[in-house]
Scaffold this motif. Structure first.
Motif: not given
Length: 136
Positions: A17, A21-22, A45, A47
């Motif tokens: 995952s 996301y990164t 994270l 965002a």
């Protein structure tokens, strides 16, 4: 309620995952920690205007593992920042909302957390989150 503190997202694998996301979405991975009281390993994270918490179950009996088994990966909960969590819990109970937790539990990043039952909140798992200090 002060603001939305974070959105929790249930995932099968943090390693997989985090690539999305990164690397693909460009979010910043701030840190990862295991929260034994919740049965999860959490990746924090940034965002931009909100924090995301990716929640990987630490075992098959974890509430997040059961969530994934029944509903699949995806949005697990919305957390609201509060002060005086015990007082907020009492107020919410007085207004007819069922709490999953009778007392706050230790959460990620040193927070105290308590969850409202989705049966009382239109099917959305909601968390009260009192943090002693902000994760930067």
């Amino acid at each position: 309620m002060k603001k939305v503190d974070h959105i929790g997202i249930a995932v099968l694998s943090l390693k997989e995952s985090l690539v999305l996301y990164t690397e693909q979405l460009g979010m910043v991975h701030m840190k990862t920690e295991t929260v034994a009281s919740q049965g999860v390993t959490v990746a924090f994270l940034d965002a931009g205007n909100i924090k995301l918490e990716l929640l990987e179950p630490t075992g098959p009996d974890s509430p997040v593992a059961k969530f994934i088994e029944h509903r699949g990966q995806g949005i697990h909960h919305i957390a609201y920042k509060v002060e005086n969590i015990e007082e907020r819990m009492a107020e919410i109970k007085d207004k007819g909302i069922q709490m999953i937790n009778d007392v706050p539990k230790p959460g990620a990043a040193g927070a105290s957390v308590a969850f409202m039952h989705p049966k009382s909140t239109g099917g959305v798992l909601m968390e009260l989150c009192e943090k002693k200090e902000e994760l930067s």
